[in-house]
Write a protein that holds these residues in place. Sequence first.
Motif, PDB file in Angstrom:
ATOM      1  N   SER A  50      85.785   9.217 124.958  1.00 20.50           N
ATOM      2  CA  SER A  50      86.635  10.188 125.642  1.00 20.50           C
ATOM      3  C   SER A  50      86.153  10.289 127.086  1.00 20.50           C
ATOM      4  O   SER A  50      85.004   9.954 127.389  1.00 20.50           O
ATOM      5  N   VAL A  51      87.018  10.740 127.977  1.00 22.16           N
ATOM      6  CA  VAL A  51      86.634  10.768 129.389  1.00 22.16           C
ATOM      7  C   VAL A  51      86.785  12.139 130.042  1.00 22.16           C
ATOM      8  O   VAL A  51      86.260  12.354 131.125  1.00 22.16           O
ATOM      9  N   ILE A  52      87.483  13.050 129.413  1.00 24.73           N
ATOM     10  CA  ILE A  52      87.635  14.381 129.997  1.00 24.73           C
ATOM     11  C   ILE A  52      86.456  15.247 129.565  1.00 24.73           C
ATOM     12  O   ILE A  52      86.236  15.461 128.374  1.00 24.73           O
ATOM     13  N   GLU A 109      92.847   4.106 130.184  1.00 21.19           N
ATOM     14  CA  GLU A 109      93.408   4.046 128.828  1.00 21.19           C
ATOM     15  C   GLU A 109      93.041   5.284 128.012  1.00 21.19           C
ATOM     16  O   GLU A 109      93.891   5.889 127.337  1.00 21.19           O
ATOM     17  N   LEU A 110      91.767   5.675 128.072  1.00 18.89           N
ATOM     18  CA  LEU A 110      91.317   6.845 127.316  1.00 18.89           C
ATOM     19  C   LEU A 110      91.939   8.125 127.844  1.00 18.89           C
ATOM     20  O   LEU A 110      92.281   9.036 127.073  1.00 18.89           O
ATOM     21  N   LEU A 111      92.092   8.214 129.170  1.00 18.36           N
ATOM     22  CA  LEU A 111      92.714   9.397 129.763  1.00 18.36           C
ATOM     23  C   LEU A 111      94.154   9.537 129.288  1.00 18.36           C
ATOM     24  O   LEU A 111      94.583  10.631 128.890  1.00 18.36           O
ATOM     25  N   ALA A 112      94.902   8.453 129.307  1.00 20.39           N
ATOM     26  CA  ALA A 112      96.294   8.505 128.856  1.00 20.39           C
ATOM     27  C   ALA A 112      96.377   8.978 127.413  1.00 20.39           C
ATOM     28  O   ALA A 112      97.252   9.776 127.051  1.00 20.39           O
ATOM     29  N   THR A 164      88.730   4.251 139.496  1.00 20.99           N
ATOM     30  CA  THR A 164      89.312   5.503 139.983  1.00 20.99           C
ATOM     31  C   THR A 164      90.797   5.333 140.273  1.00 20.99           C
ATOM     32  O   THR A 164      91.610   6.208 139.962  1.00 20.99           O
ATOM     33  N   ARG A 165      91.139   4.212 140.869  1.00 15.30           N
ATOM     34  CA  ARG A 165      92.565   3.971 141.152  1.00 15.30           C
ATOM     35  C   ARG A 165      93.370   3.918 139.857  1.00 15.30           C
ATOM     36  O   ARG A 165      94.479   4.472 139.781  1.00 15.30           O
ATOM     37  N   GLY A 166      92.846   3.280 138.824  1.00 20.90           N
ATOM     38  CA  GLY A 166      93.545   3.239 137.551  1.00 20.90           C
ATOM     39  C   GLY A 166      93.750   4.628 136.964  1.00 20.90           C
ATOM     40  O   GLY A 166      94.813   4.932 136.399  1.00 20.90           O
ATOM     41  N   VAL A 167      92.748   5.488 137.106  1.00 17.53           N
ATOM     42  CA  VAL A 167      92.859   6.871 136.633  1.00 17.53           C
ATOM     43  C   VAL A 167      93.959   7.612 137.407  1.00 17.53           C
ATOM     44  O   VAL A 167      94.771   8.344 136.824  1.00 17.53           O
ATOM     45  N   LEU A 168      93.990   7.415 138.717  1.00 19.07           N
ATOM     46  CA  LEU A 168      95.016   8.070 139.532  1.00 19.07           C
ATOM     47  C   LEU A 168      96.420   7.604 139.155  1.00 19.07           C
ATOM     48  O   LEU A 168      97.375   8.392 139.172  1.00 19.07           O
ATOM     49  N   GLU A 169      96.552   6.344 138.804  1.00 18.04           N
ATOM     50  CA  GLU A 169      97.862   5.831 138.386  1.00 18.04           C
ATOM     51  C   GLU A 169      98.336   6.535 137.117  1.00 18.04           C
ATOM     52  O   GLU A 169      99.523   6.870 136.984  1.00 18.04           O
TER      53      GLU A 169
END
Length: 388
Positions: free
Chosen positions: A85-87, A143-146, A178-183
């Motif tokens: 998990s990332v959050i 991926e994990l954030l989504a 970081t860019r992937g997370v922002l997307e």
Amino acid sequence: MFRPAWHPAGMVDELPDRAVKGRGSLSNRSGRFEPTRRVAIDDGWSRPARTQPDRTGPGSSPSEATDDDALPPLRTVLHDDTSRSVIARNDSPDIPHDRSLNPYRGCEHGCIYCYARPSHAYLGLSPGLDFETTLFRKPRAAELLARELRARGYVPKPLTLGSNTDPYQPVERQERITRGVLEVLRDFRHPVGIITKSALVTRDLDILAPMAAEGLVSVAVSVTTLDRDLARRMEPRAATPARRLETVRELAAAGIPVAVLASPMIPGLTDHELEAILEEAAAAGAKRASYILLRLPLEIAALFQEWLHEHAPDRAARVLSLLRQCRDGGLYQAAFGTRMRGTGPYAELLRRRFHLACVRLGLNERRLELDCTRFRPPPAPGDQLGLF
């Protein structure tokens, strides 16, 4: 100064720690959970001087050094973080957000005062040089954030990028995590606040500007000092102060709400620059500001004192004395409500100076609220399409 260390042959001299170009910490002492302590010692064997490459890396000119100096270059090593998990959640009353995401553990910027350093001890690594040279990336962060944002019952609130380590540290240029997370956050229309001291954040203006137009993003740029030489020694791989102010200017010009973090304020070393930092940031387009008094929890106290005696020996005693005046006689007090600002007359004077400067410069006149009502998970592959 040599310190005695134990050796099977008896007491021997422990080699002193020395500054390494491009790194903030002088030492790499074991973390607080380690059962053993490793030190470099002088075993009495002397060898002739030899030529070695300078520690700054490939392409540097050779320099003459004794065998004691012939240490390998301190290169950055990346490992994968396998978290599922990332959050990260918190309920601290001192922090204005309850969730955050850090794409990296450890930070190559090498800021000597970084409050995240002690977290490396949980990995069996040193909060010293290990923290800035042994990094852990989260390649599946997007991926994990989504997946977490799609969870049933998820309630959106502003997510902070960079609450622990900088999301735009140098390795991000190649990793682009970081860019992937922002997307993902853009696609979900999820509000996000970014904290950084890197100019690399402007790379992602194509994502940030449209999000800002919808009230979904804000950026805070940390400016600790305007003194380029001091910044180079204190935050060796971060952007120069001038470049950070230019970053504030670029973000503001793109319509992105931007704040300046004059943090940490170090009594007797950088606190005299508080008003100047705020003035420069306001002129560049910042609309909000904050500050934090230097915090020295756990291993950071020893690391900072080493750095201080090496890089500012003429001011070391005064800096430490003023810190103790702001921390009830110690170098740190962890109590909620005072750990960010300190106590006592000197801390109160700093607080008052900050308030008056903000009033004069028109900072913090309006409270920024990111819009959580726009949150909409995009259709996932295989999802049934809506009727409207």
